[in-house]
Structure formats: C-alpha cells, structure tokens
Motif scaffolding. Structure first.
Motif, PDB file in Angstrom:
ATOM      1  N   LYS A 134      45.748  47.953 -17.337  1.00  0.00           N
ATOM      2  CA  LYS A 134      44.683  47.461 -17.975  1.00  0.00           C
ATOM      3  C   LYS A 134      44.992  47.665 -19.531  1.00  0.00           C
ATOM      4  N   TYR A 220      43.679  60.562 -20.750  1.00  0.00           N
ATOM      5  CA  TYR A 220      42.546  60.456 -21.605  1.00  0.00           C
ATOM      6  C   TYR A 220      41.218  60.370 -20.527  1.00  0.00           C
ATOM      7  N   LEU A 221      41.729  60.023 -19.107  1.00  0.00           N
ATOM      8  CA  LEU A 221      41.002  60.026 -18.138  1.00  0.00           C
ATOM      9  C   LEU A 221      40.556  61.503 -17.635  1.00  0.00           C
ATOM     10  N   ASN A 397      41.271  49.156  -4.912  1.00  0.00           N
ATOM     11  CA  ASN A 397      40.743  49.176  -6.533  1.00  0.00           C
ATOM     12  C   ASN A 397      39.466  47.866  -6.332  1.00  0.00           C
ATOM     13  N   HIS A 574      40.732  61.371  -6.357  1.00  0.00           N
ATOM     14  CA  HIS A 574      39.983  60.664  -5.419  1.00  0.00           C
ATOM     15  C   HIS A 574      39.969  61.710  -4.196  1.00  0.00           C
TER      16      HIS A 574
HETATM   17  O1  KL2 Z   1      41.986  53.030 -10.234  1.00  0.00           O
HETATM   18  V1  KL2 Z   1      43.191  54.053  -9.343  1.00  0.00           V
HETATM   19  O2  KL2 Z   1      43.892  54.770 -11.067  1.00  0.00           O
HETATM   20  O3  KL2 Z   1      43.294  53.482  -7.608  1.00  0.00           O
HETATM   21  O4  KL2 Z   1      42.410  55.674  -9.039  1.00  0.00           O
HETATM   22  O5  KL2 Z   1      44.806  52.881  -9.544  1.00  0.00           O
HETATM   23  C1  KL2 Z   1      45.443  52.779 -10.663  1.00  0.00           C
HETATM   24  C2  KL2 Z   1      44.481  53.811 -11.748  1.00  0.00           C
HETATM   25  C3  KL2 Z   1      46.735  53.522 -10.703  1.00  0.00           C
HETATM   26  C4  KL2 Z   1      47.911  52.693 -10.453  1.00  0.00           C
HETATM   27  O6  KL2 Z   1      48.171  51.870 -11.218  1.00  0.00           O
HETATM   28  O7  KL2 Z   1      46.871  54.381 -11.870  1.00  0.00           O
HETATM   29  C5  KL2 Z   1      45.481  54.182 -12.626  1.00  0.00           C
HETATM   30  N1  KL2 Z   1      43.144  52.920 -16.922  1.00  0.00           N
HETATM   31  C6  KL2 Z   1      42.623  53.732 -15.837  1.00  0.00           C
HETATM   32  N2  KL2 Z   1      43.463  53.834 -14.823  1.00  0.00           N
HETATM   33  C7  KL2 Z   1      44.712  53.341 -14.677  1.00  0.00           C
HETATM   34  C8  KL2 Z   1      44.990  52.468 -15.882  1.00  0.00           C
HETATM   35  C9  KL2 Z   1      44.198  52.214 -17.028  1.00  0.00           C
HETATM   36  N3  KL2 Z   1      44.675  51.449 -18.007  1.00  0.00           N
HETATM   37  N4  KL2 Z   1      46.295  52.133 -15.185  1.00  0.00           N
HETATM   38  C10 KL2 Z   1      46.600  52.703 -14.269  1.00  0.00           C
HETATM   39  N5  KL2 Z   1      45.750  53.598 -13.879  1.00  0.00           N
END
Ligand code: KL2
Length: 585
Positions: A134, A220-221, A397, A574
């Motif tokens: 994203k 950052y998450l 997702n 998760h």
């Molecule tokens: O939502 V996840 O976490 O199923 O737990 O699937 C994706 C996200 C995973 C594989 O791409 O990486 C996490 N912001 C938040 N989470 C992200 C982002 C983002 N920009 N990019 C990847 N993930």
C-alpha cells in the motif's frame, strides 16, 4: 524439495449463527440493484466497519463527484448521520472523510471523475507496486502515519489518525495475560450414519505467522511491542509451541519466510510427524505459503503450487501465491501401518493462499482468487465428474460480508459498479475510485468468468463460448440479465460465523496498532446435514465435510488486554484458526 512454479507434481503411489439478522433497510435510488443483490451484505452476520454498521451498502452506484458533498452541511459526527439529499448515504466513507478533513482543516484534492487520481498522489516506486504494498499516504493527509514509519520501535502505541476508526490501542502496556479461547463443539449434533460407520475426523489450522521480513518492513505497525517480543528468536519457539500444542492434522500457514521454513520450521514440523510442502512468493519477497499434514493421517496424492503473477495482465501483476494439495486420508493405524482410506477413492483437496494486501486493489484480489479457484476446481474434480471435498484456508485480506468474501461463500458476484477499493472492506476508502473493470480479468488469462480453465474439455467454460462475462441465458443462480458477474462451482461455507463476541464486538483474526479485523478464513465443502452451514446449504451434496468444532476467536478488546498482537505469548499479528471436521463419504 524445490518444485518449479505451477508445475504440478504427482505421487501416484503414495498411498450461521448470525447475531444480527438485519433488515435491508436502505436501498435508495442511485444504487445498483444488481450490486445490492450480489453483495449479500445484508446477510453479513456483523457489519465490518462503522460505516457499514448502520445497514447501508457502503458505496453508491457511482461516485458522482459533487463538490457539494464535501461541504455538505449534513456531515456530522460519525454514527448519527441520516441520508443526504444527494442520494448518497451520509454514513458513506466519503462523508466520514469529509468530516475528517474539516476537523484537520486539510485541503482535499478534488477529483473530476472516478478515473482521476488526486493531484497530490504520491508516486509509487516500482518495488511498492510489484510487492503489492500500500503506498503511504502523503504527509498532508496522514501526518501520523508518516511519523510513525520513521520513529524508532518501542515507543508508545501510535495514534490512529483515522477519526472514523474505532481505536484499537490501549494507552498502557500491562502484565501479559493469556488470550482465552473456547472450543465450540458441534459434534453432539451429528448422528453416525450407521453403527459400523467409522468416520474420518481431522483438524485443520490456518495461521498467518507474520514473516520477519514483513514485520521489519512495516515496523510502524508494531510500535506497541517491546523489541524483544518482535525478535525472531523469541517468536519462533512461541509459534512452534503453539503449533505443537494444537497438534492439527493439517496446517495451512501464510507469511512463512523461506529461510525460516527451510532451516527451522520444516525440520521441526517433520520431527513432529508432518509432511511439509511450500510455495514461495514470486518476486523478491521472501515469504510464502506452507501446507503440512500429519504423515500418519494423510498421504500426498499431488501438489499444485499456484502463481498469480502474469506479466501482461494488469490485474495479475503481483507476486502472491497459493498452494493446493490433494490428500488421501489414511485409516487408523493397524498393526502393520495405516489401514487404508476411509472410503473407496476418498480424497480431500486442501488449498492455502495469501491474497494481495493492498486495500485499494480489489480487482487484483478477485483476479488472484479466480486463478486459485480454477486450480482448486481442476484438482478437486473426480473421475466420475463429481468433486472431492475442499478445505480452503488463507489470509484473504478481505473482511466478512465484503464482495470478495460474498463471492467465495455465495459462488456468485455481480460486480458492476463496485469501486475497486470496496471489494475487500479492509478500510474505508477516502478517494474516488475506479470501478471494477468488465471483465475483471481478460480472456488471455485462460480462466473463464466461472473460474474454470478455458481449455478444460466439457466444462462450463467451453459452453460460454466467446462471452467474456456471464450474461442472461446461463444457469446463474440469480439469472439477472446482462449484468457482469463472476461465479465458481465450489460450494464453500465459512467455518467461522463472524459473529459478535459476548462483549458485543466483532471477533477478529488479526490485530496490530492500525487495525483489528477478520481477514483469515477456513472455508469448506459442507456435507448435507452440516449443522453450521444450515440452512444455507440445505441442498448440499451428501458427500463433504461436517464442522465438528472450532476454536472460537476473540475481539479486539480481549487482544488489547493481552497487549495486542504480537505479544509475549502470541507471536504473530494474527490468531490461528482451528477447526475439526468429519469427512462424510
Ligand atoms: O494484512 V496482512 O499484513 O494479511 O496481516 O498481508 C500483508 C500485510 C502482508 C503481505 O503483503 O504484509 C503486510 N501496511 C500494512 N501492512 C502491510 C503493508 C502496508 N503498507 N504492506 C504489507 N503489509
């Protein structure tokens, strides 16, 4: 063993409990009746975001851009809005965003039509694009996000900058508490068909274990976590302990980093009696999907890694993957090894995937899903023309009740007029968005709008002829004339009911500082008489699976009471989903 992408390998010799049945209360003018009918959103056991909660479909037929909307005097605080005079529900995310802008006194890039990007949109690097990441919002939109990304770890839980989002972060870290999950047992609801009947029961886990690389890239998450909790040397033993404790017969794991798989996970699981299969993502990301099964419960008939990436197809230009296995159940062990399968020729198809994350690219998610469903349909087809039972696990997702979820569960989606950012329901869109293209994926992919390979002889796909989308004259369940739709031939039920917990909050499968939602699922082919799938599946085939039990989920408050995810004991962002099934031959 390394296997080339998408080349199948064969082992011929080895052996609704809705808490809310809500009324369809607002379907105002300007809404696509076909989209309403196809979304099935009113059947959603819980509304999955505040704007959907109030019983309104979340998007208008088209985002008529209207400057008045942005200064609508009716735009008030979240939760109390009625309907605007423009015909657009004022609880629509567009309004919520308007409220946000006003609160922050931000200027908004006015867009003239649904295909125009806002003028301040940040360009994505090719890496972002390929990785399906994203793109970060511009600082003027989300100053907090940007700041969070640059700050060091271990600081306080970041503020949620979205005013319409329910806060997920508690202010302080507490002593670690256990997340209590109850088993919900349905086994007493099933009668054995006969006394001599010895059913084949087995358990399935779906678990996104959070790859260390992704954790670091999106640090950052996880600012609510002490760095010790985020260390792989802390996380891996915890995850393994969890897998060992639950002792599922089949494991579908996502975000499994390849080096960790090869060096640690696979050897550990093998020593616990599992056979392990793995499919790494295409591109440069190091994680993938693993499926493992107990060697004394199943044998591998065939394995089918699935790559979604197609260089020349814009809706399939990302690196996500799936993995489909055909398994033969083994009877209980006798004096000279397993006693053979429970029924003649009985097999089980197990699929695992992790769909694209990008909340704004529902078009890609649906196309990826179509590729997977085509492969599952092919693999699960039996010689007699029927199909074996399917278990489809993964991180999709997408949230319950979203168009993508409804498509899996209802085998059907009329997608005309759905903005691509609304397909997954992960987050409220604050931008005017493109609508899903018609068709979502081109014919060149070789997969029909019924999610079957075009080349398969005698399939419905062939019967479709030149049609690029389902139209009148097909045996589509809703038989709406000339409305673009997609379908699939698998009858799938979600093992979880996506209901509210006792605390009155939605149960969730993932939680970190920015979100707490359900995105993980175990879908299955329900046999006739499966109590959980009733009454939806009253016409289900005799053969299939009965859901005997599931390990209940919890809500976000329960998770934050345990310091959120990951925490000292739970080492992913998760929760594992865990179910017990009975195979009905
Ligand atoms: O939502 V996840 O976490 O199923 O737990 O699937 C994706 C996200 C995973 C594989 O791409 O990486 C996490 N912001 C938040 N989470 C992200 C982002 C983002 N920009 N990019 C990847 N993930």
């Amino acid at each position: 063993m390394y296997r080339s992408p998408n080349s199948n390998y064969e082992y011929p010799c080895t052996p609704h409990l809705p808490m809310f049945t809500r009324h369809l209360n607002v379907l105002g003018s300007g809404w696509s009746p076909s989209a309403q009918a196809s979304l099935g959103w009113w059947r959603t056991p819980y509304p999955f975001n505040p704007s959907w909660w109030m019983g309104h479909p979340p998007w208008p037929r088209q985002f008529h851009h209207n400057r008045n909307l942005l200064v609508n005097p009716g735009a008030r605080d979240i939760g109390t809005w009625g309907r605007s005079t423009s015909g657009l529900a004022t609880d629509h995310p567009r309004f919520l965003f308007t409220g946000f802008q006003r609160a922050l006194h931000l200027s908004h890039g006015i867009m003239d039509n649904a295909k125009t990007d806002p003028p301040h949109k940040r360009r994505r690097s090719p890496d972002d694009e390929r990785a399906g990441q994203k793109p970060r919002s511009s600082p003027s939109h989300f100053p907090c996000h940007e700041r969070q990304g640059r700050e060091s770890q271990n600081s306080a839980i970041p503020n949620d900058p979205s005013p319409w989002k329910i806060q997920t972060s508690p202010p302080k870290r507490r002593p670690p508490t256990e997340i209590k999950r109850q088993w919900e047992d349905f086994s007493h609801l099933y009668k054995r068909r006969s006394k001599s009947d010895s059913p084949f029961d087995f358990s399935v886990m779906s678990y996104n274990i959070l790859s260390q690389q992704l954790l670091q890239e999106n640090a950052y998450l996880y600012k609510h976590c002490p760095s010790s909790v985020l260390d792989w040397s802390h996380r891996f033993p915890n995850i393994l302990k969890e897998l060992e404790l639950h002792n599922a017969d089949i494991l579908c794991l996502q975000e499994v980093q390849e080096d960790h798989y090869q060096k640690q996970l696979k050897p550990s699981l093998e020593s616990l009696g599992y056979h392990c299969e793995y499919k790494r993502r295409t591109g440069w990301k190091s994680d993938g999907c693993a499926v493992s099964f107990k060697r004394d419960r199943f044998s591998l008939v065939s394995g089918h890694p699935v790559e979604y990436f197609r260089r020349d197809v814009p809706t399939l230009d990302r690196d996500n993957v799936g993995l489909v296995l055909l398994l033969r159940p083994l009877g209980p062990p006798g004096p000279r090894g397993p006693r053979g399968p429970p029924g003649p020729g009985q097999v089980l198809c197990v699929a695992n995937t992790h769909l694209l994350y990008n909340p704004r690219r529902g078009d890609i998610k649906l196309a990826q899903l179509a590729v997977l469903l085509a492969e599952i349909t092919r693999v699960s087809r039996l010689a007699d023309g029927g199909a074996c039972p399917v278990v489809l696990c993964g991180d999709f997702n997408s949230v319950p009740g979203s168009p993508l979820y409804s498509f899996i569960r209802d085998s059907w989606l009329e997608y005309e007029g759905i903005p691509i950012g609304m397909v997954s329901g992960q987050e409220e869109s604050h931008r005017v968005q493109r609508l899903l293209p018609v068709p979502i994926w081109p014919r060149s992919v070789g997969i029909s709008q019924r999610c079957q390979y075009e080349s398969q002889p005698g399939t419905d796909a062939e019967a479709e002829g030149e049609a690029s989308c389902l139209t009148e004259g097909t045996d589509a369940p809703h038989n709406e004339a000339h409305r673009p739709s997609i379908a699939h031939g698998l009858r799938l039920t979600s093992a979880y009911a996506h209901r509210l917990t006792e605390g009155g909050r939605p149960e969730v499968t993932t939680c970190h500082s920015r979100t707490a939602i359900t995105v993980d699922y175990i879908f299955y082919s329900a046999a006739r008489g499966d109590t959980v799938a009733q009454p939806e599946c009253s016409a289900a085939p005799e053969q299939g699976l009965q859901l005997l039990a599931r390990l209940a989920l919890v809500d976000k408050r329960d998770l934050w009471t345990a310091n959120g995810l990951p925490n000292e004991r739970n080492s992913s962002d998760h929760l594992p989903l865990l179910t017990r099934f009975r195979l009905c031959p």
